[in-house]
Motif scaffolding. Structure first.
Motif, short mmCIF file in Angstrom:
data_model
loop_
_atom_site.label_atom_id
_atom_site.label_comp_id
_atom_site.label_asym_id
_atom_site.label_seq_id
_atom_site.Cartn_x
_atom_site.Cartn_y
_atom_site.Cartn_z
N ALA A 16 4.52 6.87 -93.67
CA ALA A 16 4.25 7.92 -94.66
C ALA A 16 2.78 8.28 -94.65
O ALA A 16 1.92 7.43 -94.38
N LYS A 17 2.49 9.54 -94.97
CA LYS A 17 1.12 10.01 -95.12
C LYS A 17 0.71 9.80 -96.58
O LYS A 17 1.42 10.22 -97.50
N GLU A 47 4.21 12.34 -99.86
CA GLU A 47 5.47 13.04 -99.65
C GLU A 47 6.56 12.13 -100.22
O GLU A 47 6.80 11.04 -99.68
N LYS A 101 9.83 11.50 -100.46
CA LYS A 101 10.90 10.82 -99.72
C LYS A 101 10.34 9.78 -98.77
O LYS A 101 10.77 8.62 -98.77
N GLU A 102 9.37 10.19 -97.95
CA GLU A 102 8.80 9.27 -96.96
C GLU A 102 8.08 8.11 -97.64
O GLU A 102 8.14 6.97 -97.19
N ALA A 162 9.57 15.44 -106.33
CA ALA A 162 10.19 16.27 -105.29
C ALA A 162 10.75 17.58 -105.85
O ALA A 162 10.85 18.58 -105.13
N ASN A 190 2.00 15.78 -105.14
CA ASN A 190 2.65 16.10 -103.87
C ASN A 190 1.58 16.42 -102.82
O ASN A 190 0.68 17.24 -103.06
N LEU A 191 1.67 15.79 -101.67
CA LEU A 191 0.67 15.96 -100.62
C LEU A 191 0.53 17.42 -100.18
O LEU A 191 -0.60 17.92 -100.07
N PRO A 192 1.62 18.16 -99.91
CA PRO A 192 1.44 19.56 -99.47
C PRO A 192 0.70 20.41 -100.51
O PRO A 192 -0.11 21.27 -100.16
#
Length: 940
Positions: A624-625, A650, A652-653, A677, A743-745
């Motif tokens: 995971a990131k 992220e 899920k990861e 999410a 959230n990363l994004p």
């Protein structure tokens, strides 16, 4: 000799009782003698590992001890040097650790050095001699100096000296100091023969400005009062041979050296002993470990004492008739006791010889534990039996002999008449001593529980738990067991009276037998209560401590591996207009630019490395990131927060990769990830953030950074714990740690690409060696790896957990062995003493199945009830006392008492095995009883 023959014959006539007594003595001596053996072995192993790591980290030989003495104007220097050299050799030898080298380094005052035909001095230079230097060097050019050349000093120099001084070999130099002058010829250059030779505490390169003279030449021509400036005495011990008994003398060495040298010369003595602090900590650890081992073994030693007392009493009761006859015929108490003392002395002597050796085997068993009754393949401990082990064994033996002689003393005063009177009284006598003793032990343990419950937790940097936390629960188990055993006959009598009209023959006979003869069952029942109760508590304590320590490490690391990856950027170009960056190398040799102020016009742009290669490595299950950013500002409801961390993930990861215990949060942590999410702008915040900003679920927060756009996020959840987040405030911190999970994004959209960490979950059965090899072959740009696995291995190999797991496991094994033997011995002797009763039952026409039913019920009402009480008391003790262990743990996570079904299954298996085997043996014995035996014994 005739007395010895009589005693041996008596031992053979009672071989099973004698063997049981010998086994108790042997186990006691073995267990006690194993304490110093194990302590010495495990600390020696850990000390050697720490010293080896010291050598790797500090590039310094750990066995080094040296001191430097300077001489004022050379006064008394020559004679003093010889005396100090003798003192050094004597004191370092008295430590009793093998010495690899003992070197004296003599230095002259600086001389003016002139090249041939030159009137101006080149550079200053000292003349140095090192003991036996010729054995530790390789001549790289030229030759060794001659020892016989008079008037000329031939010297060696390091290879770099020729270039530094601008000289060549075999060219004559002139040395002058005051009125003294002589010729010097460098005849050879040298380097160390072996790079890691402990002889070179000062590497050869450090002698670049000096001229090295062979020791014999130096002493003959340069060892003069006006020349000698200082002497350095250096010793190197084989640190692999350092054991616990050497620590006091090694730690006292500095003081002894200074004290003795002060009697020789009035000069400053500079001592260098780099590992003194390490050795001092191990001296403390030795005391802690011994205290803990004694505390853990106290319940087992109590059981062994009871076992010896019980066996001795069985022997005496079996031989009361013989003792009574001897007493009636004029034998004194001392004479009777002397006979038994010789018998016990023979058994004890054999136990003393064998015990420490068996204790050594026990120590090897201890070294292979990984939990309570869990054994793994591990490098064996360097076990060696020392004099201290035999001393402990002798003390244990003397104490055991005292315990064994108590029943002998009580039985030796009985005549035949007195024996019959006591036998009649014992049927109706109530023993209040057990109740009083039980109440005293309960009061002591309850007071200990109260004191510990009111004690504040203390952060402890070392892995150590107060040994009293193991001792007090044992007192509680014994005390509660004694009280219940005293009350049990009353309960049994009440049940009997309530249903005496309805009990069948087997139950009726059992109630009568057990209620009337409860005293003869008390020792066996207390045995079983202690064994099983202590076993349940030990299993819970070991499981709780092991799991809490392990969970703490996993929680702090966040995942199996956390990896820092190198990102390419325009940082050097962007910052070149502002300042010239200084590059440093990290631990893996990768260049790393220091932080420099950057203007907005020169924004740093990062290039993200490929993430896919991590997922393609066979040993990696998930990756995971994880972006971790500090230095941002949070605002909400007019409040601001600056000191916090933003973690971009992220969901899920991250959920597939990170380690987290679901019970830490009110809902499963996957529910919180699902919240993230659902909405890109949602965040989870720590309770400290919520308190500082005054926000709750549904409120909005603005996040700003120096180089980022403003992010508006909405709070979807408030958490107390999160992988890698340490919620407890450190003493040096002014503010409580705070965390915002986003959230990363969404974060990257506002901040742009920033270097993130890669968190990795490794497959359960994957080899770390294979994983690292594949990471290397993949040529991934890894800067640093934090792997939790080595920390877990170090944790399991720590002196504390090795001692805890090993001692609790070994203690339980010894306890069940002794309890099982005592159980069989008691019931076999009981059946044999009741041959008449069972024979009469059979003669009266009672069928065998009903007779077996009597035995089964008797087992259930004695051994079975004792086992049940042991389980209940052990569970109660665990609930009351195991939570106290958190007082000694600096734990970020809530302390949780754990019961593992597998641990309890092992105890149930033992109980079932013991009762089943015991019952089978008793049934076989009862089947062998013949009616005619009752007739033969009728006269009794």
């Amino acid at each position: 000799m005739a007395l010895i023959k009589i005693i041996i014959q008596k031992m053979l006539n009672n071989k099973w009782l004698t063997f049981s007594l010998f086994l108790g003595l042997l186990m006691t001596v073995s267990l006690v003698s194993s304490i110093p053996t194990y302590t010495s072995s495990v600390l020696h192993k850990l000390l050697v590992k720490e010293l080896e790591q010291h050598q790797i980290d500090k590039k310094q030989f750990p066995g080094e001890f040296s001191f430097l003495t300077s001489f004022t104007e050379g006064k008394n220097s020559v004679d003093a040097t010889k005396e100090i050299e003798a003192i050094n050799e004597r004191l370092t030898t008295e430590v009793n650790v093998p010495i690899l080298t003992n070197t004296t380094v003599l230095n002259t005052v600086p001389f003016n050095i002139y090249k041939e035909n030159m009137t101006e001095a080149d550079k200053h230079g000292r003349f140095v001699s090192l003991t036996n230097i010729e054995q530790h060097i390789t001549i790289t050019d030229g030759r060794l100096p001659s020892k016989t050349e008079n008037g000329i000093i031939e010297v060696l120099v390091p290879e770099r000296t020729l270039k530094k001084r601008g000289i060549v070999l075999n060219n004559k130099l002139r040395a002058e100091e005051g009125n003294q002058k002589f010729s010097v010829i460098p005849v050879g250059t040298f380097r160390a023969k072996e790079k890691n030779d402990p002889y070179w505490s000062i590497p050869p390169e450090r002698y670049t400005d000096d001229f090295v003279v062979l020791e014999e030449k130096f002493k003959n021509e340069l060892l003069k009062e006006e020349f000698l400036a200082s002497a350095r005495f250096y010793s190197a011990w084989d640190y692999h041979a350092i054991e616990n008994q050497h620590l006091p003398s090694m730690l006292q060495l500095e003081g002894n050296v200074k004290a003795e040298i002060s009697d020789v010369i009035d000069a400053n003595v500079i001592v260098n002993f780099p590992i003194a602090d390490i050795l001092a900590t191990y001296e403390k650890k030795e005391e802690q470990l011994k205290t803990m081992l004694w505390s853990l073994n106290v319940p087992v030693l109590v059981m062994l004492s009871l076992y010896l007392f019980m066996v001795s009493r069985l022997i005496v009761n079996r031989q009361l008739s013989e003792i009574s006859v001897l007493s009636s015929r004029g034998a004194t108490r001392l004479q009777i006791m002397f006979i038994y003392l010789i018998e016990i002395g023979i058994l004890g002597g054999i136990a003393f010889l064998l015990g420490p050796q068996i204790g050594m085997l026990m120590c090897k068993l201890l070294g292979g534990t990984n939990g309570f009754l869990q054994f793994v393949q591990r490098e064996s401990l360097p076990v060696r039996v020392g004099a201290e082990s035999y001393l402990y064994g002798a003390i244990a033996l003397l104490t055991s002999v005292f315990m064994v002689m108590i029943p002998v003393y009580q039985g030796s005063r009985q005549s035949i008449v007195h024996q019959k009177q006591l036998a009649a009284k014992s049927m109706t006598k109530t023993n209040w001593l057990t109740l009083i003793l039980g109440l005293i032990l309960i009061v002591i343990s309850s007071y200990g529980l109260y004191v510990f419950n009111n004690r504040k937790p203390v952060a402890n940097q070392e892995l150590f738990v107060d040994p009293i936390l193991f001792f007090i629960p044992a007192l509680f188990i014994i005390g509660l067991g004694l009280i219940l055993l005293h009350l049990y006959p009353l309960l049994l009598g009440s049940i009997y009276k309530l249903g005496k009209k309805y009990w069948n023959l087997s139950l009726y006979s059992t109630f009568i037998q057990v209620s009337r003869s409860i005293k003869q069952y008390q020792f066996l029942m207390l045995f079983l209560i202690m064994t099983i109760g202590v076993g349940v508590f030990s299993a819970s304590a070991a499981r709780t401590l092991n799991e809490n320590f392990e969970q703490q490490l996993r929680y702090e690391n966040g995942a199996d591996l956390t990896i820092d990856v190198k990102w390419e950027s325009n940082e050097i170009q962007a910052t070149s207009e502002v300042a010239s960056p200084t590059e440093t190398n990290d631990t893996n040799g990768a260049p790393e630019a220091t932080e420099t102020p950057v203007s907005a016009a020169n924004e740093i742009v990062y290039t993200e490395p490929s993430f896919e290669p991590f997922l393609q490595i066979e040993e990696i299950d998930h990756a995971a990131k994880v972006l971790r950013v500090n230095g941002m500002k949070a605002e909400a409801k007019g409040n601001s927060l600056y000191s916090f961390e933003v973690m971009g993930i992220e969901p899920k990861e991250f959920g597939q990769t990170a380690w987290f215990k679901p019970s830490l949060l009110p809902h499963h942590w996957y529910d919180y990830l699902n919240l993230l999410a659902k909405e890109p702008s949602s965040v989870l915040i720590s309770r400290s953030v919520a308190k500082s900003l005054g926000v709750k679920e549904g409120d909005y927060i603005k996040l700003d950074g120096d180089q980022t756009n403003t992010m508006e996020v909405v709070v979807y959840g408030i958490i107390d714990y999160w992988p890698g987040f340490l919620p407890k405030k450190e003493e040096k911190d002014e503010e409580q740690p705070a965390l915002i999970i986003a959230n990363l994004p969404y974060v990257q959209n506002a901040m742009g690409l920033e270097p993130y960490e890669v968190w990795v979950k490794v497959k359960p059965d994957a080899s770390r060696e294979s994983l690292y090899e594949n990471l290397k072959q993949a040529n991934l740009p890894i800067l640093e790896i934090n792997d939790v696995h080595p920390e877990l291995v170090a944790l399991k190999n720590s002196a504390f957990l090795l001692g805890l797991n090993g001692t609790l496991s070994l203690g339980f094994i010894i306890s069940i062995l002794i309890a099982f033997i005592g159980f069989l011995l008691f019931w076999i002797l009981t059946i044999k003493s009741r041959v008449l009763q069972y024979g009469v039952y059979r003669a009266m026409g009672i069928p065998l199945r009903k007779l077996i039913g009597i035995l089964v019920y008797e087992q259930v009402f004695t051994s079975g009830i004792a086992c049940l009480l042991g389980l209940l008391i052990g569970g109660m003790t665990s609930v009351l006392f195991v939570p106290l262990f958190h007082l000694s743990m600096d734990n970020q996570l809530p302390f949780q008492v754990l019961f593992d079904p597998s641990d309890e299954q092992k105890i149930y298996l033992f109980v079932s095995f013991m009762l089943t085997v015991g019952l089978l043996i008793l049934v076989v014995l009862v089947k062998k009883i013949k009616i005619y035996q009752a007739i033969k014994l009728g006269e009794d």
